[in-house]
Write an enzyme that holds these catalytic residues in place. Structure first.
Site, mmCIF file in Angstrom:
data_model
loop_
_atom_site.group_PDB
_atom_site.id
_atom_site.type_symbol
_atom_site.label_atom_id
_atom_site.label_comp_id
_atom_site.label_asym_id
_atom_site.label_seq_id
_atom_site.Cartn_x
_atom_site.Cartn_y
_atom_site.Cartn_z
ATOM 1 N N LYS A 46 0.853 -1.181 0.000
ATOM 2 C CA LYS A 46 0.000 0.000 0.000
ATOM 3 C C LYS A 46 0.894 1.239 0.000
ATOM 4 O O LYS A 46 1.940 1.247 0.645
ATOM 5 C CB LYS A 46 -0.881 -0.020 1.261
ATOM 6 C CG LYS A 46 -1.686 1.240 1.513
ATOM 7 C CD LYS A 46 -2.830 1.382 0.544
ATOM 8 C CE LYS A 46 -3.560 2.710 0.658
ATOM 9 N NZ LYS A 46 -4.510 2.927 -0.449
ATOM 10 N N CYS B 240 -1.865 9.633 -7.136
ATOM 11 C CA CYS B 240 -3.114 9.363 -6.416
ATOM 12 C C CYS B 240 -4.132 10.465 -6.724
ATOM 13 O O CYS B 240 -3.866 11.643 -6.482
ATOM 14 C CB CYS B 240 -2.887 9.285 -4.910
ATOM 15 S SG CYS B 240 -4.439 8.930 -4.046
HETATM 16 C C1 LIG Z 1 -9.368 0.541 -3.411
HETATM 17 C C2 LIG Z 1 -8.157 0.916 -4.201
HETATM 18 C C3 LIG Z 1 -7.072 1.508 -3.550
HETATM 19 C C4 LIG Z 1 -5.953 1.882 -4.277
HETATM 20 N N1 LIG Z 1 -4.883 2.424 -3.618
HETATM 21 C C5 LIG Z 1 -3.738 2.715 -4.296
HETATM 22 C C6 LIG Z 1 -2.577 3.152 -3.605
HETATM 23 O O1 LIG Z 1 -2.538 3.271 -2.388
HETATM 24 N N2 LIG Z 1 -1.482 3.430 -4.354
HETATM 25 C C7 LIG Z 1 -1.440 3.286 -5.721
HETATM 26 O O2 LIG Z 1 -0.403 3.538 -6.344
HETATM 27 N N3 LIG Z 1 -2.543 2.847 -6.388
HETATM 28 C C8 LIG Z 1 -3.670 2.569 -5.711
HETATM 29 N N4 LIG Z 1 -4.749 2.064 -6.387
HETATM 30 C C9 LIG Z 1 -4.690 1.905 -7.855
HETATM 31 C C10 LIG Z 1 -4.328 0.471 -8.268
HETATM 32 O O3 LIG Z 1 -3.058 0.091 -7.785
HETATM 33 C C11 LIG Z 1 -4.344 0.344 -9.811
HETATM 34 O O4 LIG Z 1 -3.363 1.178 -10.366
HETATM 35 C C12 LIG Z 1 -5.683 0.709 -10.423
HETATM 36 O O5 LIG Z 1 -6.764 0.276 -9.628
HETATM 37 C C13 LIG Z 1 -5.824 0.118 -11.830
HETATM 38 O O6 LIG Z 1 -5.709 -1.277 -11.792
HETATM 39 P P1 LIG Z 1 -6.988 -2.263 -11.810
HETATM 40 O O7 LIG Z 1 -7.766 -1.911 -13.026
HETATM 41 O O8 LIG Z 1 -6.394 -3.625 -11.799
HETATM 42 O O9 LIG Z 1 -7.765 -1.974 -10.565
HETATM 43 C C14 LIG Z 1 -5.907 1.671 -5.688
HETATM 44 C C15 LIG Z 1 -6.994 1.076 -6.321
HETATM 45 C C16 LIG Z 1 -8.099 0.689 -5.609
HETATM 46 C C17 LIG Z 1 -9.243 0.039 -6.350
#
Ligand SMILES: Cc1cc2nc3c(=O)[nH]c(=O)nc-3n(C[C@H](O)[C@H](O)[C@H](O)COP(=O)(O)O)c2cc1C
Length: 305
Positions: free
Chosen positions: A43, A126
């Protein structure tokens, strides 16, 4: 088991968790360590511990997700402790995601997190920090932050990149990444500034109103961004494809675009750590079907008309 070469790392397993998906405690990180993920991402940690934004702040909607978490995390000192314990329990490389809110914090985070981390993943993207813009969209700030982090670490650095909807802005970031010496790119983070409205209830469903969209809807943005990195860096900077990976076939398309390994957040939330093995098996089947002897052979091979 599929292998991937990611810079200096020979990975047994080609997936990691997208930062933020069930990865903010030792227990959750150990579940990822014990799965078929080839490497582990934490995280994003900040200087101070954060409760994040008030809820409701996260929904899974089919194969997509919207969140406005606002980086809830235990703070960098606790994260450094968690990661050093994690490293005694796994041989898998650990990417430690960090986000300082100013240069001083960025330097301090880099210094403190470096000893336990294999790679520092600098989250410049973010979209859910109320009142703060995504750093990556500001070239001067991006360069200053990355230089400060490089000054304070002897470890490799990755950048977690936001989706670029403008090719000129992406190229500008690439020039900075090249100049500063970024070692890995993780693309992409969620698409910010999104909203979920339940029309039946006539209601904005997130308390912070706007949030970042993840999941299947992102994959064409992800493929496009990854391809642009691949063409710019010509394979010299390893790329972790992220955004909308629901199946091994999606990951295969990321590889054809130029990704060397893959990350998944929404699918991990939906399915648990079993998703890594399932998608890896599917990817292996795709590679066989298309006559690639290894994942590395498929990287960047998308044909053009
Ligand atoms: C609930 C949630 C929390 C996330 N928190 C972070 C984070 O703390 N740091 C980060 O770089 N990306 C964060 N992301 C983004 C994911 O790492 C990822 O880049 C993004 O969701 C796209 O990938 P996916 O389509 O597989 O979800 C978060 C995504 C979700 C859904």
């Amino acid at each position: 088991m599929l292998k991937a070469k990611l810079g200096e790392y020979e990975l047994d397993g080609v997936f990691t968790n997208g930062s933020g998906a069930n990865d903010d405690s030792l227990d959750k990180l150990l579940q990822i360590a014990d799965s078929r993920a080839g490497f582990i991402t934490t995280k994003t940690t900040t200087f101070l511990p954060r409760p994040g934004n008030p809820g409701p702040r996260f929904y899974i909607l089919g194969n997509n997700a919207i969140n406005a978490m606002g980086l809830p995390n235990p703070g960098y000192k606790e994260m450094a402790r968690i990661v050093s314990e994690l490293k005694t329990r796994t041989k898998k490389p650990v990417f430690v995601s960090m986000s300082g809110f100013n240069l001083e914090e960025s330097g301090e985070l880099a210094k403190t997190l470096s000893p336990a981390a294999d790679v520092l993943e600098v989250n410049l993207s973010c979209p859910n920090l109320m009142g703060k813009s995504q750093i990556i969209y500001n070239p001067e700030q991006t360069e200053a932050v990355l230089k400060e982090i490089k000054k304070n670490t002897n470890k490799k650095i990755a950048v977690k990149a936001a989706p670029f909807l403008d090719p000129g802005m992406q190229n500008e970031f690439c020039e900075i990444a090249k100049k500063v010496g970024v070692d890995f790119i993780v693309a992409i983070n969620t698409v910010g500034n999104c909203m979920y409205i339940d029309a039946d209830r006539e209601k904005i469903m997130l308390k912070p109103k706007w949030g970042g969209l993840g999941g299947e809807a992102l994959k064409m943005i992800g493929w496009g961004n990854v391809r642009r990195y691949y063409e710019f860096f010509k394979g010299s900077v390893p790329i972790i494809g992220c955004g909308g990976i629901v199946s091994g076939k999606d990951a295969f398309a990321y590889a054809l675009a130029g990704a060397n390994a893959f990350a998944s957040a929404t699918t991990l939330y939906k399915e648990g750590v079993g998703c890594f093995g399932r998608m890896e098996d599917e990817l292996e089947a795709e590679l066989k079907k298309h006559n690639y002897a290894s994942l590395a052979d498929a990287v960047g091979k998308a044909k053009e008309f």
